[in-house]
Design a protein around this motif. Structure first.
Motif, mmCIF file in Angstrom:
data_model
loop_
_atom_site.group_PDB
_atom_site.id
_atom_site.type_symbol
_atom_site.label_atom_id
_atom_site.label_comp_id
_atom_site.label_asym_id
_atom_site.label_seq_id
_atom_site.Cartn_x
_atom_site.Cartn_y
_atom_site.Cartn_z
ATOM 1 N N TYR A 124 0.362 11.640 -9.929
ATOM 2 C CA TYR A 124 -0.457 12.858 -9.796
ATOM 3 C C TYR A 124 0.340 14.098 -10.214
ATOM 4 C CZ TYR A 124 -2.000 16.965 -7.172
ATOM 5 O OH TYR A 124 -2.320 18.229 -6.804
ATOM 6 N N LEU A 162 0.829 -1.206 0.000
ATOM 7 C CA LEU A 162 0.000 0.000 0.000
ATOM 8 C C LEU A 162 0.860 1.252 0.000
ATOM 9 C CD1 LEU A 162 -2.870 -0.895 2.433
ATOM 10 C CD2 LEU A 162 -2.886 -0.829 -0.032
ATOM 11 N N HIS A 163 1.962 1.181 0.695
ATOM 12 C CA HIS A 163 2.842 2.334 0.787
ATOM 13 C C HIS A 163 3.364 2.714 -0.597
ATOM 14 C CE1 HIS A 163 6.754 4.253 1.798
ATOM 15 N NE2 HIS A 163 5.937 4.931 2.563
ATOM 16 N N HIS A 207 -6.922 8.084 -3.894
ATOM 17 C CA HIS A 207 -6.640 8.113 -2.453
ATOM 18 C C HIS A 207 -7.763 7.416 -1.691
ATOM 19 C CE1 HIS A 207 -4.609 9.546 1.123
ATOM 20 N NE2 HIS A 207 -5.762 9.944 1.604
ATOM 21 N N VAL A 208 -8.998 7.694 -2.091
ATOM 22 C CA VAL A 208 -10.125 7.028 -1.436
ATOM 23 C C VAL A 208 -10.016 5.520 -1.647
ATOM 24 C CG1 VAL A 208 -12.621 6.733 -1.518
ATOM 25 C CG2 VAL A 208 -11.642 9.011 -1.547
ATOM 26 N N MET A 239 -7.298 3.882 -2.032
ATOM 27 C CA MET A 239 -6.231 3.390 -1.155
ATOM 28 C C MET A 239 -6.759 3.247 0.266
ATOM 29 S SD MET A 239 -3.421 3.566 0.915
ATOM 30 C CE MET A 239 -3.299 5.264 1.454
ATOM 31 N N VAL A 240 -7.567 4.206 0.678
ATOM 32 C CA VAL A 240 -8.136 4.122 2.032
ATOM 33 C C VAL A 240 -8.989 2.868 2.157
ATOM 34 C CG1 VAL A 240 -9.756 5.216 3.594
ATOM 35 C CG2 VAL A 240 -7.993 6.573 2.511
ATOM 36 N N GLU A 247 0.573 3.959 -2.945
ATOM 37 C CA GLU A 247 0.193 5.348 -2.766
ATOM 38 C C GLU A 247 1.290 6.281 -3.287
ATOM 39 O OE1 GLU A 247 -2.628 6.316 -2.132
ATOM 40 O OE2 GLU A 247 -2.603 8.291 -1.222
ATOM 41 N N PHE A 248 2.517 5.845 -3.135
ATOM 42 C CA PHE A 248 3.612 6.661 -3.651
ATOM 43 C C PHE A 248 3.520 6.749 -5.173
ATOM 44 C CE2 PHE A 248 8.248 7.219 -4.664
ATOM 45 C CZ PHE A 248 8.273 8.538 -4.252
ATOM 46 N N LEU A 255 1.049 9.323 -5.907
ATOM 47 C CA LEU A 255 1.588 10.666 -5.684
ATOM 48 C C LEU A 255 2.426 11.119 -6.873
ATOM 49 C CD1 LEU A 255 2.110 13.024 -3.724
ATOM 50 C CD2 LEU A 255 4.032 11.765 -2.850
ATOM 51 N N PHE A 278 -6.388 12.209 -7.962
ATOM 52 C CA PHE A 278 -5.780 11.926 -6.661
ATOM 53 C C PHE A 278 -6.842 11.551 -5.641
ATOM 54 C CE2 PHE A 278 -1.583 12.950 -4.522
ATOM 55 C CZ PHE A 278 -1.784 11.965 -3.580
ATOM 56 N N ILE A 279 -7.933 12.292 -5.637
ATOM 57 C CA ILE A 279 -8.946 12.003 -4.621
ATOM 58 C C ILE A 279 -9.529 10.616 -4.844
ATOM 59 C CG2 ILE A 279 -11.180 12.705 -3.707
ATOM 60 C CD1 ILE A 279 -10.322 15.573 -4.185
ATOM 61 N N LEU A 328 -6.983 16.647 -9.609
ATOM 62 C CA LEU A 328 -7.706 16.611 -8.336
ATOM 63 C C LEU A 328 -8.603 15.376 -8.263
ATOM 64 C CD1 LEU A 328 -8.044 18.367 -5.854
ATOM 65 C CD2 LEU A 328 -9.933 19.492 -6.966
ATOM 66 N N LEU A 338 -6.719 0.148 2.673
ATOM 67 C CA LEU A 338 -6.118 0.264 4.002
ATOM 68 C C LEU A 338 -7.067 -0.289 5.055
ATOM 69 C CD1 LEU A 338 -3.645 1.326 5.425
ATOM 70 C CD2 LEU A 338 -4.691 3.567 5.542
#
Lengths: 480, 675
Positions: free
Chosen positions: B151, B140-141, B175-176, B178-179, B144-145, B148, B171-172, B168, B182
């Protein structure tokens, strides 16, 4: 330097607290450039001493170094020896906080030397620097004192000292707005402090010996223990701007930006590692969660960049409190993660505040609606803002990711919230930094100076602080 | 003998390259050379490791520095056969896109390259890491990188009003996602206290018995996470905006690597982390259905596009759908039919590999056209074959490959996918329907790419006068030709690739599960003789077919020559009126009108919703207004009232003293037990 390396933490603790206080005394009498210089020197000395101390702590992480300094004979009485009231001690938790406090303190002092200048478009100022530095260094000293506090009594003394410093620094510009905000902050946190005193009194009355030691809660009757803890909690809520005491913090943004940064980077919670009942933990967790969600809602109405950062700070302090609450329920990982978040959030939010400070320095406004296209003029500020936002949002490889992972073992709600908050921050970033420059931005005259160096250093710290902080956080035991 | 330390060396090299290119970003050409050399060396190292893994067996390396003991999470790099397949693709794409960038990125004169090359190199580094870690936390790390870095590449033209919102959203959304993953990871972690894939498998095995609902939740969260990254609709809504916004070489890198990681993630997670159970079947079907939705909507929407990169992005969505269909089918049949499951998984992987070749190639083609003509609008440029023959030929190869024309690589994998849906349909009838949709859309893909080719490359040259009329520079030609060669090679000799893919597939399945390669695909090195459970199910001999094709072509040419027909060049007849060519050129949006009329609304464009902000709630939350201010006012009112007693007259003070004394006396007496 080599002599310093040979000194053990034991020898360094007293100079560490003394250095910023001496600096503060000196600065009162100094003016302009000289005060910049002296303040920076003393902040640097503090930092070097702190690093020396931490180096020693690193050698043996599960060990606590403590130096007893004073007992209060007056409180002795017939029951036992006089209680220890001044004691400098450092363990993994102290080291974690000490590093953040001194590094950010030093960077803020350096940054201030450039920020408080007649070139500042928002607040052209260069007067009264001596007074400013005096309070700032006192604040630094108080924070160091808190990080090194060996018992509740001393914690309280330095705690109230930070309240006082906050008041002075928030009111620094001495206009109507800042005086009101300073007064409000003083009143609200001081009322919180009264509960701290009550807790101290209860401790003194109910414990047999050493009533102010950190382990006192395990030695008193369960009923009293809960009362003491709730009183301490109220004090922490007020200081950490949690519901229902959160209203002082957004107003405190009338302060010169470096201060609000420092205030927040440093604002911390009591190390809440006491063996407590489930209900208290629940209360703590629910209050913090409630605060976080209120704050997320308030985000949407804010146009002032610094107030947005303030609200975000409240939310992140809420995270830390939730993590502590989970610690009370027995989750060591969550607790350590929360403490790790102090480091990550300190760096990230500090960077955000400093970059917004530079934004106002150059453009004279901090209204989101008046800013756009800043990235073209101030690329480094844009970079710093995004690094800060990613750090607090927990985007790897920046520090926040690690703390969020550790911290959110149960609180999945927090993840949802953080996604919203992150989206909002990213939106702000796009709004402010991308696109065509607005009127306020077009007139910016580029220059490069100390502030740029500071934000670059802090950005680097954001990416690396977890390397330092994780080993420390892993050695913070649950329960003292 | 190489080991995974070389992989770590490659990662370190990429990071070092990123730092160096940041420092020398001012020297735009030098920066490109450094990035290319870095990528080349790293790619060679990665290839060596991956090849070793594919031919000999898994290699691994531990990085003790970044181990979090508390979470039971050592940073462990393991390159197994599955990772190796993806790593090989990544290595190729890495070299080709950085080489392509060297000249391409120079057209962005006003933008600092410090926001391009370092990020591109770090992006590849994170992709390689994602592919080789065997630990959920680090997975996951790095995942997400990767988001990033990509993006930052998406918002590279940040002054452009389109790229901000695109980045935008991107990424959002991710990111969601990824959450989501997680959260699933945390649930697993709480179960077992470790995050290594093997431990995750144990945890889920335990949960399948104790709490099936939790397992469904975990799987749903992971599928959403992977679908978002892969661009599977409806989760991939961000993709049509984000990919075109990035510089084309970066888009090619995304589509060649990141987009495929969704497939990698699904295969990895469902085979390595999930024990074989009915969950796999259920979720296999869901994955296949999601994939088919993407195939249909993505490709149909691609027909309506006039922007070349946007068109390609919609096709990327559609093509990823094919992979998901195949992988979903394979997973669904894992418990039912080993042979078909192996075939379907292999088909899915093969399509992934093929797609990772021709899709980046198409982006590079579009990028080359953009470099030369300065526009992505296919109405504004056309007939580029006249000035860019090599680019045009590679574009033709890529277009035919993606459309599944026999003789090229795309055909083989699509054929295998169709075969497996048909055979799988015997077991689970839904797959017959999905297969029919996929076959239909294959034809739509061809139609769409005929439009792409027809508008952009063939036909009469149509560019603005200031365009330089020559082929793009050599550094942009070489990557295109390289990938095109692979497309042809894999099309002509599919069995060579399939042998290695089979190794990967059989390695991730339980040992002895898959039927032997020879029993599935025959022993011939030149033809694929597909047989399922002993019975022949189909055969494909590309060389035979190509020879037949060539014979037919030769025959046609011979007949043409023998007939002695003359060709003549005449201007276009415009009914006697005089028009500029640009005015009468057939516009892009007039292609395939029937389709576009019927499916106009199939892909709704969702604007960023303006948030409704109820001010009543704000008032409610303003505690100052209804708690502290009233309290303060009440306090002041009481104080005022009390200060009214201070009149300044001595008599009053005397009175207060007497009243006070009387009260004190009464209290004292009552405490003493009454009078």
């Amino acid at each position: 330097m080599s002599a310093l390396l040979q000194m053990s933490a034991r020898d360094l603790l007293v100079p560490l607290v003394a250095a910023p206080l001496i600096g503060a005394l000196l600065c009162i009498f100094l003016k302009r450039r000289l005060s910049d210089f002296v303040a920076a020197i003393f902040a640097a000395i503090t930092l070097v001493l702190a690093i020396g101390t931490i180096g020693d702590v690193f050698a043996n992480l599960s060990h606590t170094v403590s130096v007893p300094l004073a007992r209060l004979a007056m409180l002795g009485g017939e029951t036992g020896p006089a209680p220890l009231v001044f004691e400098l001690s450092i363990d993994a938790l102290g080291a974690l906080m000490l590093f953040i406090v001194t590094v950010i303190g030093f960077l803020v002092v350096v940054y201030s030397s450039a920020y408080l200048s007649p070139n500042n478009v928002e607040h052209p100022a260069g007067e009264a620097k001596g007074r400013y530095y005096a309070w700032l260094l006192l604040f630094l000293g108080a924070m160091v004192g808190i990080a090194l506090a060996g018992n509740f009594f001393q914690l309280f003394i330095f705690w109230e000292l930070t309240t006082l410093c906050s008041w002075a620094l928030i009111s620094h510009y001495q206009n109507e707005e800042s005086l009101r905000a300073g007064f409000k902050a003083l009143i609200m946190t001081a009322i919180g402090g009264l509960f701290f005193i009550l807790a101290l009194v209860l401790m003194y009355l109910s414990a047999d010996s050493e009533p102010f030691a950190f382990d006192v809660l395990s030695r008193v009757a369960p009923g009293v223990r809960t009362t003491i803890f709730v009183f301490l909690l109220i004090a922490a809520w007020a200081k950490a701007a949690q519901f229902p005491f959160f209203t002082w913090l957004p107003d405190a943004m009338a302060a010169p930006t470096p201060i609000s940064c420092y205030l927040h980077a440093a604002a911390r919670t009591v190390s809440a590692s006491f063996g407590l009942s489930y209900g208290v933990g629940l209360l703590m967790g629910i209050m913090a969660l409630g605060t976080i969600f209120i704050v997320v809602f308030l985000f949407l109405f804010q146009d002032d960049l610094k107030k947005i950062l303030a609200l975000s700070t409240i939310a992140h302090l809420g995270y830390i409190l939730v993590a502590c609450a989970m610690g009370i329920w027995g989750s060591t990982t969550a607790f350590q993660g929360g403490l790790l978040h102090i480091a990550a959030h300190g760096c990230g939010k500090g960077l955000l505040f400093l970059s917004v400070g530079m934004l106002t320095y150059y453009t004279g406004t901090r209204q989101v609606s008046e800013l756009s296209g800043v990235g073209a003029k101030l690329p480094l500020v844009a970079l710093a803002f995004f690094v800060g936002a990613f750090t607090i949002a927990g985007v790897p490889p920046l520090a926040g990711f690690w703390s969020k992972f550790l911290g959110a073992v149960i609180a999945i709600l927090l993840l949802a919230e953080s996604a919203i908050a992150f989206g909002f921050f990213l939106w702000i970033g796009h709004r402010v930094f991308f696109g065509k420059p607005s009127a306020a931005v077009a007139q910016v005259e580029k220059s490069i100076g100390v502030m740029h160096v500071v934000i670059v250093l802090l950005a680097i710290l954001c990416a690396t602080v977890h390397i330092y902080a994780i080993p420390l956080a892993e050695h913070i035991p649950l329960g003292m | 003998m190489v080991d995974a330390d070389l992989l770590i060396a490659a990662l370190v090299l990429l990071v070092a390259g990123a730092i160096i290119t940041t420092v020398i970003a001012r020297y735009r050409r030098l920066c490109g050379y450094v990035a290319f050399v870095t990528a080349l060396i790293a790619a060679i190292w990665v290839t060596m490791v991956a090849w070793q893994a594919l031919t000999v067996g898994p290699v691994q390396a531990r990085v003790p520095l970044l181990t979090i003991t508390e979470l039971g999470s050592p940073l462990l790099f393991v390159v197994d056969q599955l990772s190796a397949v993806f790593l090989l693709i990544t290595a190729l794409i890495m070299v080709c896109t950085t080489l392509f960038s060297m000249r391409y990125i120079l057209i962005y004169e006003r933008y600092s390259l410090a926001r391009y090359y370092p990020l591109l190199l770090l992006f590849f580094g994170s992709v390689i890491s994602v592919l080789s870690v065997h630990n959920m936390l680090f997975f996951l790390h790095f995942w997400e990188f990767m988001t990033l870095t990509s993006y930052v590449l998406v918002v590279f033209h940040w002054v452009n009003p389109d790229s901000g919102p695109a980045g935008l959203r991107y990424f959002i959304a991710t990111h969601v996602a990824m959450v989501c993953m997680l959260i699933a990871t945390i649930i697993v972690y709480r179960q077992v206290g470790s995050l290594e894939f093997a431990a995750v498998r144990e945890a889920i095995a335990e949960l399948t018995v104790t709490s099936p609902a939790t397992v469904h939740l975990i799987l749903a969260l992971f599928v959403v996470g992977f679908a978002t990254k892969a661009g599977i609709l409806p989760f991939g809504f961000w993709m049509p905006d984000a990919y075109p916004a990035a510089p084309t070489a970066a888009s090619a890198a995304f589509v060649g690597t990141m987009c495929k990681l969704g497939v990698y993630g699904i295969v990895r997670f469902f085979t390595t982390c999930l024990p074989l159970s009915h969950f796999v079947t259920t979720w296999g079907i869901i994955i296949a259905v999601l994939g088919t939705i993407s195939i249909f909507i993505g490709t149909i929407t691609a027909l309506q596009q006039t922007d070349s990169k946007r068109l390609l992005t919609f096709h990327a969505i559609g093509q990823t759908g094919y992979m998901w269909l195949a992988v979903g089918l394979g997973l669904a049949l894992l418990r039912i039919s080993p042979a078909v499951a192996t075939l379907a998984l292999l088909a899915g992987l093969f399509h992934t590999v093929n797609n990772a070749l021709f899709k980046p190639l198409l982006f590079l083609n579009a990028g080359a056209a953009l470099y030369r003509t300065g526009t992505r609008d296919m109405d504004k440029a056309g007939g580029l074959m006249a000035i860019m023959p090599v680019t045009a030929v590679t574009a033709i190869i890529a277009s035919l490959a993606i459309a599944g024309i026999p003789g090229l690589n795309g055909f083989v994998s699509k054929w295998l996918i169709f075969q497996s849906t048909v055979v799988g349909g015997f077991e689970l009838p839904v797959f017959v329907f999905l297969g029919i949709v996929a076959i239909f859309i294959s034809a739509v893909t061809l139609a769409s790419f005929l439009k792409f080719l027809g508008m952009l490359f063939v036909g009469r040259l149509h560019v603005s006068p200031e365009v330089e009329r020559r082929e793009v520079p050599l550094t942009m030609v070489i990557p295109q030709v390289t990938i095109a060669i692979f497309c042809v090679l894999f099309g002509v000799l599919p069995i060579l690739v399939m042998r290695h893919l089979y190794t990967a597939v059989s390695a991730i399945l339980p040992s002895g599960y898959s039927p032997a390669f020879a029993s599935l695909f025959g022993t011939s090195p030149l033809t694929v003789n597909l047989s399922l459970s002993g019975a022949p199910a189909g055969a494909w001999g590309p060389i035979v077919i190509l020879v037949a094709f060539a014979g037919c072509l030769a025959l046609a040419y011979l007949i043409f020559r023998m007939g002695g027909a003359r060709t003549r060049e005449v201007p276009m007849w415009l009914c006697g009126e005089e028009h500029d060519f640009a005015e009468v050129r057939y516009p892009v949006h007039s292609f395939l009108l029937t389709f576009n009329r019927y499916f106009a609304k199939i892909y709704p464009s969702i604007p960023f919703a303006q948030l409704a902000r109820p001010t009543a709630v704000l008032k409610l939350l303003d505690i100052d207004r209804w708690v502290y201010d009233p309290m303060f006012r009440a306090l002041r009112w009481i104080m005022r009232g009390m200060s009214a007693s201070h009149t300044g007259l001595p008599q009053f003070y005397m009175l207060w003293m007497i009243v006070g004394a009387a009260l004190a006396v009464i209290v004292l007496f009552s405490m003493a037990g009454g009078l």
